[in-house]
Scaffold this motif. Structure first.
Motif, mmCIF file in Angstrom:
data_model
loop_
_atom_site.group_PDB
_atom_site.id
_atom_site.type_symbol
_atom_site.label_atom_id
_atom_site.label_comp_id
_atom_site.label_asym_id
_atom_site.label_seq_id
_atom_site.Cartn_x
_atom_site.Cartn_y
_atom_site.Cartn_z
ATOM 1 N N ALA A 166 0.830 -1.211 0.000
ATOM 2 C CA ALA A 166 0.000 0.000 0.000
ATOM 3 C C ALA A 166 0.859 1.255 0.000
ATOM 4 O O ALA A 166 0.499 2.267 -0.619
ATOM 5 N N ARG A 167 1.969 1.218 0.711
ATOM 6 C CA ARG A 167 2.838 2.401 0.757
ATOM 7 C C ARG A 167 3.369 2.765 -0.613
ATOM 8 O O ARG A 167 3.605 3.947 -0.914
ATOM 9 N N LEU A 168 3.531 1.774 -1.483
ATOM 10 C CA LEU A 168 4.010 2.051 -2.843
ATOM 11 C C LEU A 168 2.966 2.793 -3.667
ATOM 12 O O LEU A 168 3.289 3.454 -4.654
ATOM 13 N N ARG A 169 1.660 2.656 -3.250
ATOM 14 C CA ARG A 169 0.580 3.298 -4.021
ATOM 15 C C ARG A 169 0.198 4.667 -3.470
ATOM 16 O O ARG A 169 -0.645 5.338 -4.038
ATOM 17 N N THR A 217 0.035 10.548 2.596
ATOM 18 C CA THR A 217 -0.687 9.706 3.556
ATOM 19 C C THR A 217 0.263 8.701 4.168
ATOM 20 O O THR A 217 1.112 8.116 3.481
ATOM 21 N N THR A 218 0.126 8.477 5.487
ATOM 22 C CA THR A 218 0.979 7.553 6.223
ATOM 23 C C THR A 218 0.201 6.274 6.513
ATOM 24 O O THR A 218 -0.926 6.329 7.008
ATOM 25 N N VAL A 219 0.799 5.139 6.202
ATOM 26 C CA VAL A 219 0.203 3.837 6.520
ATOM 27 C C VAL A 219 1.095 3.202 7.570
ATOM 28 O O VAL A 219 2.249 2.846 7.288
ATOM 29 N N ALA A 220 0.574 3.069 8.807
ATOM 30 C CA ALA A 220 1.367 2.574 9.925
ATOM 31 C C ALA A 220 0.886 1.189 10.333
ATOM 32 O O ALA A 220 -0.254 0.795 10.091
ATOM 33 N N GLN A 235 -5.954 -10.257 0.201
ATOM 34 C CA GLN A 235 -6.830 -9.494 -0.690
ATOM 35 C C GLN A 235 -7.818 -8.654 0.110
ATOM 36 O O GLN A 235 -8.067 -7.487 -0.216
ATOM 37 N N VAL A 236 -8.414 -9.236 1.180
ATOM 38 C CA VAL A 236 -9.368 -8.493 2.010
ATOM 39 C C VAL A 236 -8.672 -7.308 2.672
ATOM 40 O O VAL A 236 -9.180 -6.174 2.654
ATOM 41 N N LEU A 237 -7.515 -7.555 3.295
ATOM 42 C CA LEU A 237 -6.799 -6.490 4.001
ATOM 43 C C LEU A 237 -6.363 -5.390 3.033
ATOM 44 O O LEU A 237 -6.481 -4.191 3.336
ATOM 45 N N ALA A 238 -5.882 -5.774 1.848
ATOM 46 C CA ALA A 238 -5.464 -4.791 0.855
ATOM 47 C C ALA A 238 -6.639 -3.938 0.393
ATOM 48 O O ALA A 238 -6.508 -2.720 0.201
ATOM 49 N N ASN A 239 -7.795 -4.562 0.237
ATOM 50 C CA ASN A 239 -8.997 -3.835 -0.180
ATOM 51 C C ASN A 239 -9.393 -2.815 0.877
ATOM 52 O O ASN A 239 -9.732 -1.666 0.558
ATOM 53 N N LEU A 240 -9.339 -3.206 2.155
ATOM 54 C CA LEU A 240 -9.697 -2.283 3.229
ATOM 55 C C LEU A 240 -8.706 -1.131 3.305
ATOM 56 O O LEU A 240 -9.096 0.029 3.538
ATOM 57 N N ILE A 241 -7.411 -1.423 3.101
ATOM 58 C CA ILE A 241 -6.408 -0.347 3.127
ATOM 59 C C ILE A 241 -6.627 0.600 1.959
ATOM 60 O O ILE A 241 -6.547 1.836 2.106
ATOM 61 N N ASP A 242 -6.910 0.069 0.760
ATOM 62 C CA ASP A 242 -7.149 0.926 -0.414
ATOM 63 C C ASP A 242 -8.364 1.819 -0.174
ATOM 64 O O ASP A 242 -8.352 3.008 -0.541
ATOM 65 N N ASN A 243 -9.436 1.267 0.433
ATOM 66 C CA ASN A 243 -10.601 2.097 0.736
ATOM 67 C C ASN A 243 -10.253 3.206 1.711
ATOM 68 O O ASN A 243 -10.705 4.357 1.580
#
Length: 606
Positions: A449-452, A457-460, A479-487
């Motif tokens: 996610a940090r690459l996107r 925005t900070t992702v900790a 996939q679920v966790l990545a989707n929630l982070i993207d949202n």
């Protein structure tokens, strides 16, 4: 015949009961006569005692007793009157009862005046007259088992019980008799009231035959009425059976059915109508439809009504109309049929279909919008490269190719979401069930996610150093966790902080993604996991998406025996969390062996 036999038995039993009733009435009359006779006998005794007292106070009697003048006393005596001189004790007189008084002068007893009441025919006749005995009924005296009757002093033998009616035969006749004691003591006489049983039996027999004749007439009338009414009864019974069967069928029909009469009053409301609308039959039946059903006045003119069932020439089909019942919007597909008793309406609940159709329409619009942008970019970049590639410098060409690659990736992701949704709905997606490291999964998802992220925005990460392994599909969980982070990234303002955590909660590992975005209203928090649902369907906030992401997350988490939810408030961001079971409870007591190269444990989503 099944009705006649019980009636005949009932009539015969009634006749017997009436006969017993007649005998009971006779016993009651005998008891009444006897009590009257005993009362009159007591009055006679009082009169005798009063006469003895009057004679005892007479000067002539006192003078004769004082002089001991036996001649004068004999002159004053009579058949039932006698005198005794001095203090002599009163002697009992057989066949009579006496009343006496002592005559005392100057403290000296001169003698006694005795008045006798004999138990003879005259006394019986007197008592019968006073008691009003009818013809045939009579009185008698009893001493022991000996009965003494009226004129002539006729005697007979009979065993009598006191105060209980018995049947006896005397003088060749049968009587119903009841007795009572006249006085006390072992020698006390009994007074007996008798009534001939011939009259009783005759009255009872007459009553019985009258009942039987009347009953027979009733039986004949019942038979004739039954014969005449049998077809009508059969038709009514069939109609009742048909009504009962129709009511039973209506109570099990899946469609709601109700009847409104010509005056606009609801007369029928079946079980399905109750279940669909939430309105109980006892609360709407008998009430005007416009008052019982909110909005009925407006929708009634819109409902097609045929003159007979299945007539497609009059109506094209059922109409879908909205109703607001207790604050709940219902969409009903409804049609009616008119007949003599009113109009019967049949309806079914299409609220879910209506909502799904609206969501599908919104999805088509959303997907069209999502496809239009990358397709336009692809088309523009491709046409530019095709028509001007000789005049474009190397940097511009690379920029256009990067745009084509990015938009192609975006299209591929959208198509992947649609295909994955189809597999989830068809329950054909294979979900692995094997242990994996939750901390490693969280770190991998956050690093990607940090690459996107490009707006500060900070992702900790906030995860416990040592966590037990989770059982499930690691790839799908990623996939679920990545989707929630993207949202969280999409719905957060620039330079926001997004925190991803993993921690143990009992026998589960909880993954959470918290953002500082717009927040989610409480009424929408359950709906955001529905298919095609978007908080911003008109893209007013500039956030793109198909409305399938959270639905996919929910179905994937459920397929791994987990649960997912959101905690949020408008303007305060949102925290999406899901839990999956840890591997230890599943692996307890199981020997783990290295799997063969390339093998993978998997299961089909139930």
């Amino acid at each position: 015949m099944l009705l006649v036999l019980p009636l005949a038995v009932a009539l015969w039993a009634y006749a017997g009961w009436d006969s017993g009733k007649q005998q009971a009435k006779t016993d009651a009359r005998l008891q009444g006569w006897l009590q009257t006779a005993v009362a009159d006998y007591s009055r006679i005794l009082r009169d005798a005692e009063q006469r003895a007292a009057e004679l005892g106070s007479s000067p002539r009697v006192q003078s004769a007793l004082a002089r001991r003048d036996r001649r004068q006393l004999a002159h004053l005596a009579g058949p039932n009157l006698s005198f005794e001189l001095g203090r002599s004790a009163e002697s009992a007189t057989p066949g009579a009862v006496s009343r006496s008084v002592e005559v005392v002068a100057s403290g000296r007893t001169l003698g006694r005046v005795i008045v006798k009441v004999p138990f003879d025919a005259d006394l019986l006749a007197r008592l019968e007259r006073a008691s009003g005995f009818p013809n045939g009924a009579r009185l008698a005296f009893a001493s022991g088992d000996r009965l003494t009757f009226g004129p002539g002093g006729t005697e007979s033998q009979a065993r009598l019980s006191v105060h209980r009616a018995v049947d006896l035969v005397t003088g060749g006749e049968r009587y119903r008799a009841i007795a009572t004691f006249l006085g006390a003591g072992p020698q006390a006489r009994k007074l007996v009231a008798l009534a001939p049983t011939a009259g009783i039996s005759g009255d009872a027999s007459g009553d019985r035959w009258r009942v039987i004749v009347v009953g027979f007439g009733v039986l004949v009338a019942v038979l004739l009425a039954g014969y005449a009414l049998a077809p009508l009864i059969a038709r009514n019974r069939l109609a009742k059976h048909q009504r009962t069967q129709a009511a039973r069928v209506l109570s099990h029909v899946g469609d709601g059915v109700f009847l409104i009469d010509s005056e606009g009053v609801i007369r029928l409301w079946n079980t399905a109508a109750e279940a669909i609308t939430g309105l109980a039959a006892n609360s709407v039946c008998g009430s005007p439809a416009q008052g019982a059903i909110s909005g009925w006045r407006e929708v009634e003119p819109l409902i097609p009504v045929a003159s007979r069932p299945g007539d497609q020439r009059e109506i094209s089909g059922a109409e879908t109309v909205p109703l607001d019942i207790d604050g709940r919007e219902l969409w009903l597909s409804i049609a009616g049929v008119a007949f003599t008793d009113g109009t019967v309406y049949a309806f079914r609940d299409v609220t879910d279909e209506r909502r799904l159709e609206a969501i599908r329409s919104e999805f088509v619009a959303t997907v069209s919008h999502e496809l239009r942008t990358p397709l336009a970019s692809l088309h523009g970049a491709a046409m530019t490269l095709r028509q001007r590639h000789e005049r474009l410098d190397a940097d511009t060409q690379v920029e256009l190719l990067d745009m084509i690659a990015a938009q192609s990736t975006r299209l591929a992701a959208l198509v992947e979401e649609i295909l994955l949704t189809s597999q989830l709905d068809a329950r054909s997606l294979r979900i692995a069930s094997e242990p994996f490291d939750p901390e490693q999964l969280v770190r991998a998802a956050v690093e990607e996610a940090r690459l996107r992220v490009s707006d500060g925005t900070t992702v900790a990460i906030s995860a416990t150093k040592v966590l037990p392994h989770v059982v499930g599909d690691g790839m799908r969980t990623h996939q679920v966790l990545a989707n929630l982070i993207d949202n969280a990234i999409k719905y957060s303002p620039p330079e926001a902080r997004i925190e991803v955590t993993a921690e143990q909660e009992g026998e589960s590992i909880r993954f959470s993604v918290r953002d500082d975005g717009f927040g989610i209203p409480g009424g929408e928090q359950n709906r955001i996991f529905d298919k095609f649902y978007r908080l911003d369907p008109d893209h007013l906030r500039g956030v793109s998406g198909s409305g399938l992401g959270l639905y996919i997350c929910r179905e994937l988490v459920r397929s791994m025996s987990g649960r997912i939810w959101v905690e949020s408030a408008p303007g305060r961001g949102a925290t999406f969390s899901f839990e999956l079971p840890i591997a230890e409870p599943f692996l307890a007591g199981v020997e783990l062996r290295p799997a063969a190269h390339g093998s993978r444990s998997s299961r089909t989503r139930p």
